[in-house]
Design a protein around this motif. Structure first.
Motif, PDB file in Angstrom:
ATOM      1  N   PHE A  36       0.853  -1.175   0.000  1.00 27.55           N
ATOM      2  CA  PHE A  36       0.000   0.000   0.000  1.00 27.55           C
ATOM      3  C   PHE A  36       0.894   1.232   0.000  1.00 27.55           C
ATOM      4  CE2 PHE A  36       0.907  -1.144   4.318  1.00 27.55           C
ATOM      5  CZ  PHE A  36       1.124   0.055   4.973  1.00 27.55           C
TER       6      PHE A  36
ATOM      7  N   GLU B  24      -0.529   3.211  -4.935  1.00 23.42           N
ATOM      8  CA  GLU B  24      -1.461   2.078  -5.003  1.00 23.42           C
ATOM      9  C   GLU B  24      -2.523   2.261  -6.095  1.00 23.42           C
ATOM     10  OE1 GLU B  24      -4.562  -0.333  -2.045  1.00 23.42           O
ATOM     11  OE2 GLU B  24      -3.112   1.124  -1.244  1.00 23.42           O
TER      12      GLU B  24
ATOM     13  N   GLY C 242      -3.020  -5.602  -2.790  1.00 24.12           N
ATOM     14  CA  GLY C 242      -3.205  -4.537  -1.814  1.00 24.12           C
ATOM     15  C   GLY C 242      -2.512  -4.862  -0.497  1.00 24.12           C
TER      16      GLY C 242
END
Length: 411
Positions: A14, A18, A35
């Motif tokens: 992240f 992102e 993620g």
């Protein structure tokens, strides 16, 4: 990745980039962006991988000096790595054959490294999987690192204790075993000379042979006066100075000689001449300077009108607050705990209360806005509570606006 549909890339993490990574991954079927993932999920991704890239920008200083944990995690799992050249860790990767080193930002070199790892045979992959974890345990495993860390702590403690208990060496202003400036050869030694002492002129109007004259005006250091001597011949029969010259007296009609240059008693303790300036120069003496050298520099600086700053050690800090006492007819220094006086504690308490009330009134609008922003960000708790130790070790609970993410907050 578009040129190699047989490859598969897993991205996780992240940060500010992102959104751009998500958009790029959506256009490629063989790229997946996970993620934010937990440590266990990250370990699973590493275990499934054939190679782990650790491409750090060498233009960032921290990337050149740090040891990335990603490389050691890959080594412990038996996975090869791809690192950027010039990041420091590339030398270990190349020396121990842990993977590939490519120039940072060079797509062709990265593609060539990935092509090579894709061509590894199962036997070669199994051999690397056996060798890398064994190397990690032998060189960088925690049992070895623990021993190195404890040895480092012991060395630091030992060096500190030796410095504290080390007896200072006797200080000789001449620096070479001589104490009269001419090479004393007396069996019982010579009387120590004071480098700042001024010997009065002899009846003939000149300084004694080889004596230390008064301070050079504007230079602030002792000098050897030989302007009126017939020759300077130290004891032992060897002339002094480069090339062993003899200093003869000048003719009567010759111009006055230049003032002798300022010299130091010892090359190891040479002191610079003070600067000519309207401002008073300052001298800073560190805490690890021996007492003899400190006294030498202190007297020299004060004799030239220079301000002196001393960096004290903890022992001197304790003595600075000591009180004089007496035991029978012997003087004593009473060292108490390092605590501010009652008046200082009262002033601090008043400033704490008054300042806190003033800031609460001044930033009341922010205290009403910040909780709303925190709640809108992730719908989590607004306040963070933690027990701390206060005055006299009494525990109390602090309240602060939460800045951590909810996952770390639960941990």
């Amino acid at each position: 990745m578009a040129r190699h549909p047989e490859w598969h890339l897993d991205l996780a993490g992240f940060g500010p980039e992102e959104p751009a990574l998500r958009r790029a991954a959506e256009g490629l079927p063989n790229v997946r962006f996970h993620g934010r993932v937990s440590h266990a999920a990250c370990r699973e991704l590493y275990a499934r991988a054939d190679v782990i890239p650790a491409l750090y920008d060498p233009a960032i200083p921290n990337h050149r000096y740090a040891s990335p944990s990603k490389v050691f995690e890959a080594m412990a799992l038996g996975k090869p790595v791809i690192v950027a050249r010039g990041t420091g860790i590339d030398r270990r990767v190349r020396r121990h054959r842990l993977g590939w080193v490519v120039p940072y930002g060079n797509v062709e070199a990265l593609e060539a490294a990935l092509t090579e790892v894709a061509g590894w045979t199962p036997a070669r992959r199994r051999a690397f999987t056996r060798r890398a974890p064994r190397l990690y345990r032998r060189r960088w495993g925690w049992p070895r690192m623990e021993r190195r860390l404890l040895r480092l702590y012991r060395d630091v403690v030992t060096a500190h204790e030796e410095e504290v208990h080390r007896q200072p060496e006797p200080f000789n202003p001449n620096g070479s075993g001589r104490t009269d400036g001419l090479g004393c050869t007396e069996p019982g030694g010579c009387e120590p000379a004071n480098p700042w002492a001024y010997k009065p002129a002899e009846p003939g109007g000149h300084e004694p042979l080889g004596s230390v004259s008064r301070l050079n005006p504007g230079r602030g250091q002792p000098s050897v006066d030989g302007a009126h001597t017939q020759s300077v011949q130290p004891q032992g029969g060897r002339p002094k100075g480069p090339g062993n010259p003899l200093l003869s007296s000048p003719p009567p009609d010759s111009p006055p000689p230049d003032p002798p240059p300022a010299i130091s008693r010892s090359p190891d303790h040479r002191l610079p001449a003070p600067r000519t300036s309207t401002r008073v120069p300052r001298v800073l003496i560190g805490r690890h300077v021996s007492p003899a050298v400190r006294r030498h520099v202190l007297l020299w600086a004060m004799g030239n009108g220079m301000a002196v700053d001393l960096i004290p050690d903890p022992y001197e800090v304790l003595l600075a607050g000591a009180r004089w006492g007496q035991l029978d007819d012997m003087p004593l220094l009473r060292v108490g705990p390092l605590a501010p006086p009652p008046a200082a504690r009262l002033v601090k308490r008043i400033l704490d209360v008054v300042g806190s009330l003033a800031l609460l009134v001044l930033f009341a609008w922010a205290f009403a806005l910040i909780p709303l922003l925190i709640w809108l960000d992730d719908r989590g708790p607004v306040l963070y509570r933690q027990t701390r130790l206060g005055l006299h070790g009494r525990p109390f609970t602090i309240l602060k606006f939460r800045t951590m993410v909810r996952i770390l907050f639960r941990v």
